[in-house]
Structure formats: C-alpha cells, structure tokens
Design a protein around this motif. Structure first.
Motif, PDB file in Angstrom:
ATOM      1  N   MET A 205       1.092  -1.330  -0.166  1.00  0.00           N
ATOM      2  CA  MET A 205       0.260  -0.155  -0.169  1.00  0.00           C
ATOM      3  C   MET A 205       0.822   1.516   0.171  1.00  0.00           C
ATOM      4  SD  MET A 205      -3.549  -1.413  -0.329  1.00  0.00           S
ATOM      5  CE  MET A 205      -4.150   0.133   0.395  1.00  0.00           C
ATOM      6  N   ASN A 206       1.698   0.972  -0.355  1.00  0.00           N
ATOM      7  CA  ASN A 206       3.020   2.223   0.108  1.00  0.00           C
ATOM      8  C   ASN A 206       3.120   3.227  -1.089  1.00  0.00           C
ATOM      9  OD1 ASN A 206       5.698   3.335  -0.441  1.00  0.00           O
ATOM     10  ND2 ASN A 206       5.407   3.636   1.797  1.00  0.00           N
ATOM     11  N   GLU A 207       3.182   3.983  -1.318  1.00  0.00           N
ATOM     12  CA  GLU A 207       2.628   4.918  -2.261  1.00  0.00           C
ATOM     13  C   GLU A 207       3.358   4.112  -3.534  1.00  0.00           C
ATOM     14  OE1 GLU A 207       3.652   9.081  -1.532  1.00  0.00           O
ATOM     15  OE2 GLU A 207       5.441   9.085  -0.315  1.00  0.00           O
ATOM     16  N   LEU A 208       4.960   4.657  -3.498  1.00  0.00           N
ATOM     17  CA  LEU A 208       6.159   3.683  -4.642  1.00  0.00           C
ATOM     18  C   LEU A 208       6.227   2.958  -4.735  1.00  0.00           C
ATOM     19  CD1 LEU A 208       9.323   4.811  -1.694  1.00  0.00           C
ATOM     20  CD2 LEU A 208       8.843   6.682  -4.260  1.00  0.00           C
ATOM     21  N   ALA A 209       5.245   1.631  -4.459  1.00  0.00           N
ATOM     22  CA  ALA A 209       5.050   0.766  -4.988  1.00  0.00           C
ATOM     23  C   ALA A 209       4.070   0.856  -6.399  1.00  0.00           C
ATOM     24  CB  ALA A 209       4.011  -0.455  -4.326  1.00  0.00           C
ATOM     25  N   PHE A 210       4.279   0.434  -7.244  1.00  0.00           N
ATOM     26  CA  PHE A 210       4.334   0.566  -8.103  1.00  0.00           C
ATOM     27  C   PHE A 210       3.730  -0.351  -9.054  1.00  0.00           C
ATOM     28  CE2 PHE A 210       4.629   3.640 -12.823  1.00  0.00           C
ATOM     29  CZ  PHE A 210       3.632   3.831 -12.202  1.00  0.00           C
ATOM     30  N   LEU A 211       2.423  -0.544 -10.050  1.00  0.00           N
ATOM     31  CA  LEU A 211       2.760  -2.003 -11.655  1.00  0.00           C
ATOM     32  C   LEU A 211       2.899  -0.975 -12.795  1.00  0.00           C
ATOM     33  CD1 LEU A 211      -0.801  -3.901 -10.112  1.00  0.00           C
ATOM     34  CD2 LEU A 211       1.165  -4.934 -10.317  1.00  0.00           C
ATOM     35  N   ALA A 212       4.506  -1.955 -13.177  1.00  0.00           N
ATOM     36  CA  ALA A 212       4.230  -0.773 -14.150  1.00  0.00           C
ATOM     37  C   ALA A 212       3.813  -1.474 -15.884  1.00  0.00           C
ATOM     38  CB  ALA A 212       6.183  -0.497 -14.348  1.00  0.00           C
ATOM     39  N   VAL A 213       3.110  -1.461 -16.633  1.00  0.00           N
ATOM     40  CA  VAL A 213       2.880  -1.624 -17.799  1.00  0.00           C
ATOM     41  C   VAL A 213       3.737  -0.530 -19.135  1.00  0.00           C
ATOM     42  CG1 VAL A 213       0.515  -2.246 -17.615  1.00  0.00           C
ATOM     43  CG2 VAL A 213       1.603  -0.338 -18.152  1.00  0.00           C
ATOM     44  N   GLY A 214       4.444   0.334 -18.942  1.00  0.00           N
ATOM     45  CA  GLY A 214       5.425   1.472 -20.090  1.00  0.00           C
ATOM     46  C   GLY A 214       6.937   1.568 -18.706  1.00  0.00           C
ATOM     47  N   LEU A 215       7.363   1.604 -20.399  1.00  0.00           N
ATOM     48  CA  LEU A 215       8.740   2.207 -19.537  1.00  0.00           C
ATOM     49  C   LEU A 215       9.241   3.479 -20.922  1.00  0.00           C
ATOM     50  CD1 LEU A 215      11.831   0.841 -21.097  1.00  0.00           C
ATOM     51  CD2 LEU A 215      10.883  -0.704 -19.514  1.00  0.00           C
ATOM     52  N   TYR A 216       9.602   4.223 -20.671  1.00  0.00           N
ATOM     53  CA  TYR A 216      10.623   5.483 -21.613  1.00  0.00           C
ATOM     54  C   TYR A 216       8.584   5.838 -22.378  1.00  0.00           C
ATOM     55  CZ  TYR A 216      15.572   6.209 -21.203  1.00  0.00           C
ATOM     56  OH  TYR A 216      16.437   6.264 -20.817  1.00  0.00           O
ATOM     57  N   GLY A 217       7.507   5.593 -21.912  1.00  0.00           N
ATOM     58  CA  GLY A 217       6.328   5.793 -23.236  1.00  0.00           C
ATOM     59  C   GLY A 217       6.084   5.230 -23.620  1.00  0.00           C
ATOM     60  N   LYS A 218       6.132   4.151 -24.087  1.00  0.00           N
ATOM     61  CA  LYS A 218       5.985   3.317 -24.067  1.00  0.00           C
ATOM     62  C   LYS A 218       5.511   1.280 -23.574  1.00  0.00           C
ATOM     63  CE  LYS A 218       8.022   3.777 -29.022  1.00  0.00           C
ATOM     64  NZ  LYS A 218       8.934   3.402 -30.149  1.00  0.00           N
ATOM     65  N   ALA A 219       4.649   1.006 -24.128  1.00  0.00           N
ATOM     66  CA  ALA A 219       4.215  -0.209 -23.585  1.00  0.00           C
ATOM     67  C   ALA A 219       5.569  -1.404 -23.342  1.00  0.00           C
ATOM     68  CB  ALA A 219       3.616  -1.212 -25.134  1.00  0.00           C
ATOM     69  N   LEU A 220       5.365  -2.067 -21.842  1.00  0.00           N
ATOM     70  CA  LEU A 220       6.754  -2.785 -21.439  1.00  0.00           C
ATOM     71  C   LEU A 220       7.344  -3.362 -22.864  1.00  0.00           C
ATOM     72  CD1 LEU A 220       5.897  -4.400 -18.077  1.00  0.00           C
ATOM     73  CD2 LEU A 220       8.129  -2.817 -18.595  1.00  0.00           C
ATOM     74  N   PRO A 221       8.394  -3.306 -22.565  1.00  0.00           N
ATOM     75  CA  PRO A 221       9.252  -4.355 -24.065  1.00  0.00           C
ATOM     76  C   PRO A 221       8.907  -5.806 -23.207  1.00  0.00           C
ATOM     77  CG  PRO A 221      10.463  -3.349 -23.793  1.00  0.00           C
ATOM     78  CD  PRO A 221       9.664  -2.627 -22.576  1.00  0.00           C
ATOM     79  N   GLN A 223      11.557  -8.046 -23.010  1.00  0.00           N
ATOM     80  CA  GLN A 223      12.941  -8.547 -21.830  1.00  0.00           C
ATOM     81  C   GLN A 223      12.483  -7.915 -20.560  1.00  0.00           C
ATOM     82  OE1 GLN A 223      12.343  -7.078 -24.940  1.00  0.00           O
ATOM     83  NE2 GLN A 223      14.319  -5.863 -25.340  1.00  0.00           N
ATOM     84  N   ASN A 224      12.152  -7.229 -20.486  1.00  0.00           N
ATOM     85  CA  ASN A 224      11.343  -5.795 -19.112  1.00  0.00           C
ATOM     86  C   ASN A 224      10.035  -6.021 -18.616  1.00  0.00           C
ATOM     87  OD1 ASN A 224      13.252  -4.085 -21.247  1.00  0.00           O
ATOM     88  ND2 ASN A 224      14.069  -3.453 -18.996  1.00  0.00           N
ATOM     89  N   GLY A 225       9.818  -7.578 -18.736  1.00  0.00           N
ATOM     90  CA  GLY A 225       8.581  -8.188 -17.739  1.00  0.00           C
ATOM     91  C   GLY A 225       7.417  -7.574 -18.518  1.00  0.00           C
ATOM     92  N   ALA A 226       6.971  -7.516 -19.750  1.00  0.00           N
ATOM     93  CA  ALA A 226       5.809  -6.868 -20.754  1.00  0.00           C
ATOM     94  C   ALA A 226       4.796  -8.541 -19.796  1.00  0.00           C
ATOM     95  CB  ALA A 226       5.460  -7.187 -21.787  1.00  0.00           C
ATOM     96  N   PRO A 227       3.115  -7.997 -20.001  1.00  0.00           N
ATOM     97  CA  PRO A 227       2.712  -6.748 -20.053  1.00  0.00           C
ATOM     98  C   PRO A 227       2.695  -6.535 -18.642  1.00  0.00           C
ATOM     99  CG  PRO A 227       0.867  -8.594 -19.731  1.00  0.00           C
ATOM    100  CD  PRO A 227       1.929  -9.085 -19.914  1.00  0.00           C
ATOM    101  N   ILE A 228       2.721  -6.874 -17.718  1.00  0.00           N
ATOM    102  CA  ILE A 228       2.398  -5.645 -16.483  1.00  0.00           C
ATOM    103  C   ILE A 228       3.706  -6.488 -15.018  1.00  0.00           C
ATOM    104  CG2 ILE A 228       0.864  -8.138 -15.426  1.00  0.00           C
ATOM    105  CD1 ILE A 228      -0.006  -4.882 -13.714  1.00  0.00           C
ATOM    106  N   ARG A 229       4.532  -5.572 -14.490  1.00  0.00           N
ATOM    107  CA  ARG A 229       5.096  -6.137 -13.707  1.00  0.00           C
ATOM    108  C   ARG A 229       5.090  -5.204 -12.419  1.00  0.00           C
ATOM    109  NH1 ARG A 229      11.511  -4.895 -14.913  1.00  0.00           N
ATOM    110  NH2 ARG A 229      11.659  -4.723 -12.319  1.00  0.00           N
TER     111      ARG A 229
END
Lengths: 324, 210
Positions: A205-221, A223-229
């Motif tokens: 629940m900490n404000e820093l914890a983040f569910l990423a779906v992209g990096l550098y403005g685009k959908a996650l490649p 190798q970086n853990g697409a589609p959600i990490r």
C-alpha cells in the motif's frame, strides 16, 4: 501530526535545469497537447487502455515521483536484464523473450479478497489512469539504472480488489510456460518455477509501490516483464516481479523464489541496504549503468535506495540485519 | 602407402610449426573477440563485468585445454599435442592475470580489498587457483625445468589443484542454473578419470584383467 516536506530526491528549483530535463519539459508539453486532444474524445483517455507491444501509452507525469538523475538510455534498459525465465545471461532476455505471448493476458486474483477472479489485463487496469515515474532500480548484483516507468500505483489496484481483514500479505507469480520461456526448460536450474514474490500488505500500500505496464512512454518490452510487472524502487530488483499472472491475498507470509534457493543470501524484505553485505559481494557501492570501462560510474549505495523518507517507517523497530 | 605418408606428414617440422600457430591463434581468440565487442559496443552497458567474466572463462577453458594434451597424445600417438602444452598453460596464466587485474580495476576499483579476499568464499577460491598458477608460470622456461629436475614434475601437479579450485570458483557464482558448471565438471571428471585409469585404477578392477 506528520508534516510532509519535499522528498530529498524530488526536483529542486535550486538546480539549474540541465538539458535533459529541459527536453523532458518539452515532452511534457506535448503530452499536455495530447491530453487536450484526448479530452475532445473522452473515450480515448477516460481510462487506461491495455498496453500494446511497441505502442506509445497515454500518461501523465508525476513530478513528485521523479528524480533529476540521468536516465539509463532506452537501449541499455532493454538489452541488460535479469529475467531467468529466458536464461541467466544478461542478454538472454533480449534475445529470447520474443517467444513469449503477452496479448491476450490475464491475471488470476484469489485469496483473502472481496473481488477474486480471472481478470483480463485491461479489466485489472481499467478505471486507473497511467502515470510516469522515474525510479532508481538497484540490482542485488551491485549495478543500478534510472528508468522512467509508466503504470498505476499498486495500492489503487489492491484497494479495488477489496482485501479482507485477513489479508496480511500479497503473493505474486510470474508466467510458467517452458514452451514460451526457454530458461524454464533447463534441467539444471535450481529454481522451482513459477517465480514467486511477496510483499507485506503495508509495503504493497506504500505510495512508491508501482505496477508498471510501460517504460520510456511505450508498452513494456517483453524482456522487461511485459505486459505487467511490479516496480519497488526501495528493494533490490529481484523483488520487482515480471510478467505477473497471479496476485493472491494471504494471511501467512509467502516464501519467495530466492528465499527458497538461498535463504542466507536473499531475504523476504530485500530492502536496499549498504550496511548489510550480500555474502558474495559488498553492497556499499553500485555501478550506475551505463558504466565506462576506464571511467566506471561508481556511486555510493543509499539505504532504501534513497527512498527512506517514504518507506523507513515501514520497518521501524525491525533489525534490518536480521530481516534483510 | 598412406600409412608411411601419414607418419611423414606428422613428423614434418612445417606441420608442427603450423599447428603451433593455429593453437596460438585459437588461444588469442577470446581476447580478440572481447576487444572487438568493446569497439563495437556489444560489450554492453556494464563492460567491466562482461570483460572480467570473459577473461576468467577463457583462463579456465585454457586450463582444461592444457590438461587435455596428455590424453590426446596418448590416444592419437602424435607428439605434436605435447609441443603446445606449455604454450596453452602460459595462455591460461595470461588470461588469469588479466582477469585478476580486471576484477581489481573494474569491479572493485581497488577498494574493499581486505573484506573481499577474506570474507567472500568464491573470491578466496579464485585467489587460490591464481596463486597455484604463479609458480607454474615462473618455472615454465626450459632452464627452470632443468634446474628443478625431478621437482619440476611434482611442482607442476599443482595444475590439478588450480583447475579444481577454479571450477569451484565458478560454481559458487552460479545463482540458479548449474548447467554450464555441470558440463565443465564432466569434462574435468573425464580428464582426471583417464589419468586415474592410466595410473593404475584399472588394476583395481579384476574383470578388466585378462
């Protein structure tokens, strides 16, 4: 009463704006223009659309979750990865992750919560808007990067899934499919697939914890853990589990993959901490990538990767040498 | 008479010279490839790590190659294999020296030395392997061989310790996938196994007799 002050790592006006920040500002302005266009067509921007491989995402910037440090270039972020599902070499994920199919993608939500079920990725993300956060990523192997992620706060998704009072921990799993993930075919691997990770509920629940779906403005490649990490900037990188297919709310503390393999080397918490050495190497310093051969980019590692202001209170009274 | 021709071919000094150059070229290949990767940028965003690992692996592979020369000599009957053994050993040492220097310069930055060499088991194993190789390299010239006489052979048995400890040094760095280490372990087992067999293990197996 806690008085919130500017976090030590936030952008400060005392600094002359460097060129790359200025360029970011220009990108921000174009983002605003895109946002205005979106307002004219509400359907496009009302909620987060499912990320599509290689496609740009709609997002807003979160300056309070940013850093003025130089970002690791996109080409390095996508060619230097630890994603053992595709092999243990740093370049294996970039070479072999293409075989993973990420569309359609669904996530199983189960355990102690009011909204269990199998969610299509877009349904899991649906009512939330994407934001961009620039976080430091510190690997347990003593290298680090600075990456602009796009995604949603983990807490927003967790709240919507209505954890019950019994939900004390969150448990995550990565996809297990040896046909798509060649690293899972190795008979000499000590990993008992799928890859597992976990968080205490207050950490999630900490404000820093983040569910990423992209990096550098685009959908996650891939190798970086697409589609959600996950992205947990105050913890060593291996806690930020990739290609998530299960989120479970649990009363008991889950045992994570690295804890199972080498409990003396990798703890459940795995908070970045220069005072607690990994048995195989020192954690006092890190190589910020890209690093040169004859001018190595050494920097001192900070406790909680410099995010102590946000997370130190989670571990008050705990002996971090014991709970590493 | 192909057999006779074959023998002549094998004894030719020109062939031996060519073979030595070929082996030297092959042994130089890892260094050339790393240099090429540096120039092209393929070495990646963490070049110090990549280069240190690459040099260490080359040193280990060359130690294995050095140990393979005696069995190859026995199996093929060609003495040429032994004529490149010292060169391979010296190449192994050369890569080991570069590996140690790369580790100190690129990974440690010459700091934290005491803790690194006393607290980290895999580093201690690597240091032991390296220290075993030093006297072997120092006593590699023919003059040293003559001076040491029978001790030379005994001293050079240190290579067995060096290669085993170097393998342990690798094994202790593996984080999850042991596949590569298992393959090298099998190669080591073969190289040690044939020597054990020749030195009399075979007589311990009665069925093999007669």
């Amino acid at each position: 009463m806690l008085i919130k002050s500017r976090p030590s790592w936030a952008l400060s006006h005392r600094h002359v704006t460097p060129e790359h920040i200025y360029l970011n500002r220009r990108r921000f302005m174009s983002g605003v223009a895109a946002g205005a266009a979106g307002l004219a067509m509400p359907g496009l921007l009302s909620a987060a659309a499912a990320p599509v491989q290689g496609e740009p995402l709609n997002f807003t910037r979160s300056p309070q979750f940013s850093t003025e440090e130089e970002k690791t270039p996109f080409k390095d972020v996508i060619r230097y990865n630890n994603f053992y599902e595709f092999g243990t070499g740093k370049d294996d994920p970039a070479k072999y992750a293409e075989s993973m199919s990420v569309d359609p993608w669904s996530v199983i939500v189960d355990g102690e919560c009011g909204k269990p079920g199998t969610y299509a990725l877009e349904d899991l993300l649906q009512p939330h808007d994407y934001e961009e956060r620039v976080y430091r990523l510190r690997c347990v192997e003593a290298w680090s990067m600075v990456i602009p992620w796009v995604g949603v706060p983990l807490a927003d998704v967790v709240k919507r899934l209505e954890p019950t009072s019994k939900a004390k921990y969150l448990y995550f799993e990565t996809l297990e499919d040896p046909e798509q993930m060649r690293g899972q075919q190795s008979i000499f691997s000590t990993i008992d697939w799928p890859y597992r990770e976990g968080l205490r509920m207050d950490e999630a629940m900490n404000e820093l914890a983040f569910l990423a779906v992209g990096l550098y403005g685009k959908a996650l490649p891939k190798q970086n853990g697409a589609p959600i990490r996950l992205v947990l900037p105050w913890k060593y990188g291996f806690k930020s589990i990739k290609s998530i297919v299960r989120i479970r709310f649990q009363e008991s503390r889950p045992k994570t993959t690295w804890e199972r393999i080498a409990p003396s080397e990798y703890g459940f918490y795995a908070n970045v901490n220069p005072e607690v050495d990994h048995p195989r190497w020192s954690q006092k310093r890190e190589r910020r990538l890209p690093s040169g051969l004859f001018s190595p980019n050494w920097i001192e590692t900070e406790k909680f990767n410099g995010y102590g202001e946000q997370v130190a209170n989670l571990y008050k009274g705990m002996d971090l040498r014991k709970f590493y | 008479m192909p057999g006779v021709l074959g023998i002549e071919w094998r004894r030719s000094a020109g062939v031996l010279l060519g073979f030595r150059w070929l082996v030297a070229a092959l042994a130089s290949l890892p260094l050339l490839l790393l240099a090429g990767d540096m120039v092209s940028g393929a070495v990646g965003p963490d070049p110090g790590q990549t280069i240190t690992e690459g040099l260490g692996l080359a040193a280990f592979q060359l130690l294995l190659a050095t140990l393979a020369m005696t069995p190859l000599r026995r199996w093929t009957g060609w003495a040429g294999w032994l004529r490149v053994r010292r060169m391979l050993g010296l190449f192994a040492f050369f890569y080991a020296v570069l590996h140690v220097l790369a580790f100190l310069q690129f990974i440690l930055g010459w700091s934290d030395l005491w803790a690194t060499f006393t607290k980290r088991p895999y580093i201690i194993a690597g240091a032991v392997a390296f220290l075993c190789l030093v006297p072997l390299a120092v006593t590699s010239p023919v003059s040293a061989m003559r001076r040491l006489g029978p001790y030379w052979k005994r001293l050079h048995k240190l290579i067995y310790l060096a290669v085993v400890v170097a393998w342990v040094h690798f094994l202790w760095q593996a984080r999850s996938d042991l596949g590569e280490m298992v393959i090298y372990g099998l190669l080591l087992a073969i190289l040690f196994g044939v020597r054990g067999y020749w030195s009399g293990w075979s007589s311990l197996v009665p069925l093999k007799k007669g």
